[in-house]
Design a protein around this motif. Sequence first.
Motif, PDB file in Angstrom:
ATOM      1  N   ALA A   1     -13.598 -46.090 116.467  1.00  0.00           N
ATOM      2  CA  ALA A   1     -14.465 -45.010 116.930  1.00  0.00           C
ATOM      3  C   ALA A   1     -13.613 -44.028 117.710  1.00  0.00           C
ATOM      4  N   THR A   2     -13.794 -42.744 117.449  1.00  0.00           N
ATOM      5  CA  THR A   2     -13.033 -41.707 118.142  1.00  0.00           C
ATOM      6  C   THR A   2     -13.994 -40.650 118.677  1.00  0.00           C
ATOM      7  N   ILE A   3     -13.563 -39.990 119.742  1.00  0.00           N
ATOM      8  CA  ILE A   3     -14.340 -38.886 120.300  1.00  0.00           C
ATOM      9  C   ILE A   3     -14.030 -37.636 119.486  1.00  0.00           C
ATOM     10  N   LYS A   4     -15.031 -37.131 118.795  1.00  0.00           N
ATOM     11  CA  LYS A   4     -14.844 -35.952 117.942  1.00  0.00           C
ATOM     12  C   LYS A   4     -14.902 -34.668 118.758  1.00  0.00           C
ATOM     13  N   ALA A   5     -15.843 -34.594 119.703  1.00  0.00           N
ATOM     14  CA  ALA A   5     -15.984 -33.403 120.536  1.00  0.00           C
ATOM     15  C   ALA A   5     -16.834 -33.758 121.748  1.00  0.00           C
ATOM     16  N   VAL A   6     -16.770 -32.901 122.767  1.00  0.00           N
ATOM     17  CA  VAL A   6     -17.558 -33.072 123.981  1.00  0.00           C
ATOM     18  C   VAL A   6     -18.130 -31.714 124.372  1.00  0.00           C
ATOM     19  N   SER A   7     -19.437 -31.675 124.616  1.00  0.00           N
ATOM     20  CA  SER A   7     -20.108 -30.459 125.074  1.00  0.00           C
ATOM     21  C   SER A   7     -20.489 -30.645 126.541  1.00  0.00           C
TER      22      SER A   7
ATOM     23  N   CYS B   1     -19.464 -28.097 113.300  1.00  0.00           N
ATOM     24  CA  CYS B   1     -18.047 -28.352 113.524  1.00  0.00           C
ATOM     25  C   CYS B   1     -17.740 -29.846 113.586  1.00  0.00           C
ATOM     26  N   ILE B   2     -18.753 -30.674 113.825  1.00  0.00           N
ATOM     27  CA  ILE B   2     -18.538 -32.122 113.897  1.00  0.00           C
ATOM     28  C   ILE B   2     -18.451 -32.730 112.509  1.00  0.00           C
ATOM     29  N   THR B   3     -19.280 -32.280 111.591  1.00  0.00           N
ATOM     30  CA  THR B   3     -19.387 -32.914 110.273  1.00  0.00           C
ATOM     31  C   THR B   3     -18.711 -32.140 109.154  1.00  0.00           C
ATOM     32  N   GLU B   4     -18.155 -30.958 109.424  1.00  0.00           N
ATOM     33  CA  GLU B   4     -17.636 -30.129 108.345  1.00  0.00           C
ATOM     34  C   GLU B   4     -16.453 -30.762 107.623  1.00  0.00           C
ATOM     35  N   GLY B   5     -15.733 -31.666 108.253  1.00  0.00           N
ATOM     36  CA  GLY B   5     -14.580 -32.272 107.604  1.00  0.00           C
ATOM     37  C   GLY B   5     -14.915 -33.446 106.715  1.00  0.00           C
ATOM     38  N   SER B   6     -16.164 -33.912 106.730  1.00  0.00           N
ATOM     39  CA  SER B   6     -16.515 -35.092 105.939  1.00  0.00           C
ATOM     40  C   SER B   6     -16.656 -34.782 104.457  1.00  0.00           C
ATOM     41  N   GLY B   7     -17.057 -33.547 104.119  1.00  0.00           N
ATOM     42  CA  GLY B   7     -17.247 -33.185 102.725  1.00  0.00           C
ATOM     43  C   GLY B   7     -18.447 -33.845 102.079  1.00  0.00           C
TER      44      GLY B   7
END
Length: 268
Positions: free
Chosen positions: A61-67, A180-186
Amino acid sequence: MPDNPIINDCNRKINEAVCIDTKRIYDSCVSKDCLEDLRVTFFGTSQRLIDESASVKCRNATIKAVSIDVDEVPFNRGFYSATVHFYFMLCFDCYTAPCTTPQIAVGYADFEKKCILYGSEGDVKIFTSNYCNEKTDCPEAPQYANPRAKVQAVDPVVLACDVVDTCNCPVPLCTCFPQCITEGSGEGAIPVASSRAVLVTLGLFSIIQMERDVQMTIPAYDFCIPDRECSCSTQDPCTAFQGIDFPVEQFFPPEKSDGCDCCDNDNE
């Protein structure tokens, strides 16, 4: 606060006192959170792998982003509420049968926490110049009086992973992840229909700081002139490898120290 005496190094001399513009930490806190039964959101192919797998194991598990949002506390001047929203990306090994090569499914989870920290008071608006092109010098947007919250965190530890039927899952599915969190999953941005859900328990360590721009006077010794020459070696790779020390500690991890750390923790 009383002035702290400056202890001079025998080989260094304070030349002058200089004023710097920097960030001062007014308050901070350490957080150790156990995030129990977070429901993981899957998209497209990943959800199909979860539904068809015989067993599922969480790889990491990795931290993808923090708001981070900072709001003034109305009933206590000088204190601010920091709302921190973590977004996690998790990778799962999906096995269709025992002793087979797993396929990887990628999912997402989120967690929000709040804390109140002291950030002092200030009513100024800060403007800075930002050179945009050759003809204009446009100012940046002003920074207002609220302090800034800063979050430091390490990737969470996976403590548990459970697969349950969707109809029996007590945790609702989160469908509002930023693009921006899910755009790399395709795999798209809309969860698909599922028959199974995954719940994970994560251990998260973080530090939250409340900081503000201030001007401070500090002693100046001298300019920071590097005292080491840049290495421009062109020797062959094998010769360079021979100069690297053998990583003994990687093969023989250190033993437990003689001191009893657990005793110290119990007294805290």
